[in-house]
Scaffold this active site. Structure first.
Site, PDB file in Angstrom:
ATOM      1  N   SER A   1       0.824  -1.203   0.000  1.00  0.00           N
ATOM      2  CA  SER A   1       0.000   0.000   0.000  1.00  0.00           C
ATOM      3  C   SER A   1       0.865   1.263   0.000  1.00  0.00           C
ATOM      4  O   SER A   1       1.722   1.423  -0.861  1.00  0.00           O
ATOM      5  CB  SER A   1      -0.962  -0.048   1.186  1.00  0.00           C
ATOM      6  OG  SER A   1      -1.991   0.903   1.053  1.00  0.00           O
TER       7      SER A   1
ATOM      8  N   ASP B   1      -9.383  -3.747  -6.284  1.00  0.00           N
ATOM      9  CA  ASP B   1      -8.794  -2.883  -5.269  1.00  0.00           C
ATOM     10  C   ASP B   1      -9.310  -1.455  -5.448  1.00  0.00           C
ATOM     11  O   ASP B   1      -9.034  -0.807  -6.458  1.00  0.00           O
ATOM     12  CB  ASP B   1      -7.271  -2.925  -5.398  1.00  0.00           C
ATOM     13  CG  ASP B   1      -6.564  -2.262  -4.234  1.00  0.00           C
ATOM     14  OD1 ASP B   1      -7.212  -1.494  -3.497  1.00  0.00           O
ATOM     15  OD2 ASP B   1      -5.356  -2.509  -4.059  1.00  0.00           O
TER      16      ASP B   1
ATOM     17  N   HIS C   1      -7.108  -5.900  -0.848  1.00  0.00           N
ATOM     18  CA  HIS C   1      -6.037  -4.944  -0.561  1.00  0.00           C
ATOM     19  C   HIS C   1      -5.433  -5.228   0.815  1.00  0.00           C
ATOM     20  O   HIS C   1      -4.208  -5.265   0.964  1.00  0.00           O
ATOM     21  CB  HIS C   1      -6.595  -3.517  -0.619  1.00  0.00           C
ATOM     22  CG  HIS C   1      -5.550  -2.456  -0.435  1.00  0.00           C
ATOM     23  ND1 HIS C   1      -4.862  -1.897  -1.487  1.00  0.00           N
ATOM     24  CD2 HIS C   1      -5.067  -1.858   0.690  1.00  0.00           C
ATOM     25  CE1 HIS C   1      -4.006  -0.998  -1.023  1.00  0.00           C
ATOM     26  NE2 HIS C   1      -4.116  -0.955   0.292  1.00  0.00           N
TER      27      HIS C   1
END
Length: 279
Positions: A91, A225, A254
């Protein structure tokens, strides 16, 4: 490279101060001090995990720039410059990893694995459009309910976390334990502050840094996502056709750490086999 042993790997846990911030460090392996240049006992390779870190300039260690400098400062003070690195990021950690490679080109990065990378147009993503007003203008409203919930017994907090994650087929118990930190006002304040900066500062993809380090990078995008939608994958794949840019075929979310961390670890191990055998 020797075959992997079934013997348990030693795990060392400690807290250090880095850039003025208390930093939780987990070390896997028999080495406790990696800062001794020239030592014959140092490992040849270090895996550095940069998670979706929710922690003005360098004094703002909990901001986005501060988090990049925090990681670089940690490596400078605690890891010998002769050790090769594998960066594994998730991320916003992917943005941090790319910034580290840009600012400190002297780092001996063997490979950088970028999982569900939020490295561009965060505020324009489906989730970003929903969260940006809350994070940038209304985040202080959330402090009071978190403050009130912080007085609950630990058992009640754990039950609330399990209830929130009830839709998952499997859930790692360590995820539940870690999620208990969300009942801390200080933790929530740092998370929301960091996230607000992400919405404002993660705008354009750093294609120059990607091009310079393309052979070292592995990108892994999700198909559903909402933070880095599939058309972000399509565009970066078009811009860098020779890059190792992969699209998840397993339907992982995610936040894969909640229910698929072992599956992801197995995939990464497979991806890195060729690099590791060359050491």
């Amino acid at each position: 490279m020797k075959s992997m042993s079934d013997e348990p790997v030693p795990l060392h846990e400690e807290f250090i101060y880095c850039c003025g911030a208390a930093t939780h460090v987990l070390k896997c392996g028999p080495w406790k001090d990696l800062s001794k240049d020239g030592s014959k006992n140092l490992p040849r390779l270090l895996f550095m995990i940069i998670p979706d870190t929710d922690i003005k300039e360098l004094e703002d260690v909990f901001g986005l720039n501060g988090q990049v400098e925090h990681k670089l400062n940690f490596l400078k003070k605690n890891v010998s410059k002769d050790i090769k690195l594998v960066l594994i990021a998730h991320s916003i950690g992917c943005y941090i990893a790319l910034e580290m490679m840009k600012r400190a080109s002297e780092l001996q990065v063997l490979r950088s694995v970028l999982l569900f990378p939020t490295i561009e147009r965060m505020a324009q993503s489906p989730q970003g459009k929903l969260m940006t007003p809350l994070l940038c203008k209304l985040r202080y409203i959330l402090y009071m309910p978190v403050y009130l919930l912080s007085f609950l017994p630990e058992g009640a907090k754990a039950s609330l976390v399990r209830f929130a994650l009830r839709g998952m087929k499997t859930c790692d118990e360590s995820s539940i334990i870690t999620s208990l930190n969300l009942f801390s006002v200080d933790c929530i304040a740092n998370i929301l502050y960091m996230a607000s900066q992400e919405m404002m500062k993660v705008v354009e993809r750093d294609s120059a840094t990607i091009k310079k380090n393309l052979k070292k990078l592995i990108f892994y995008y999700g198909t559903g996502d909402s933070w880095c939608p599939q058309h972000y994958y399509d565009e970066i794949k078009m811009d860098f056709p020779d890059g190792d840019i992969r699209l998840c075929e397993k339907g992982l979310r995610h936040a894969f750490v909640l229910d698929a961390s072992k599956e992801m670890a197995a995939m990464i191990t497979d991806w890195l086999q060729d690099d590791l055998t060359k050491l």
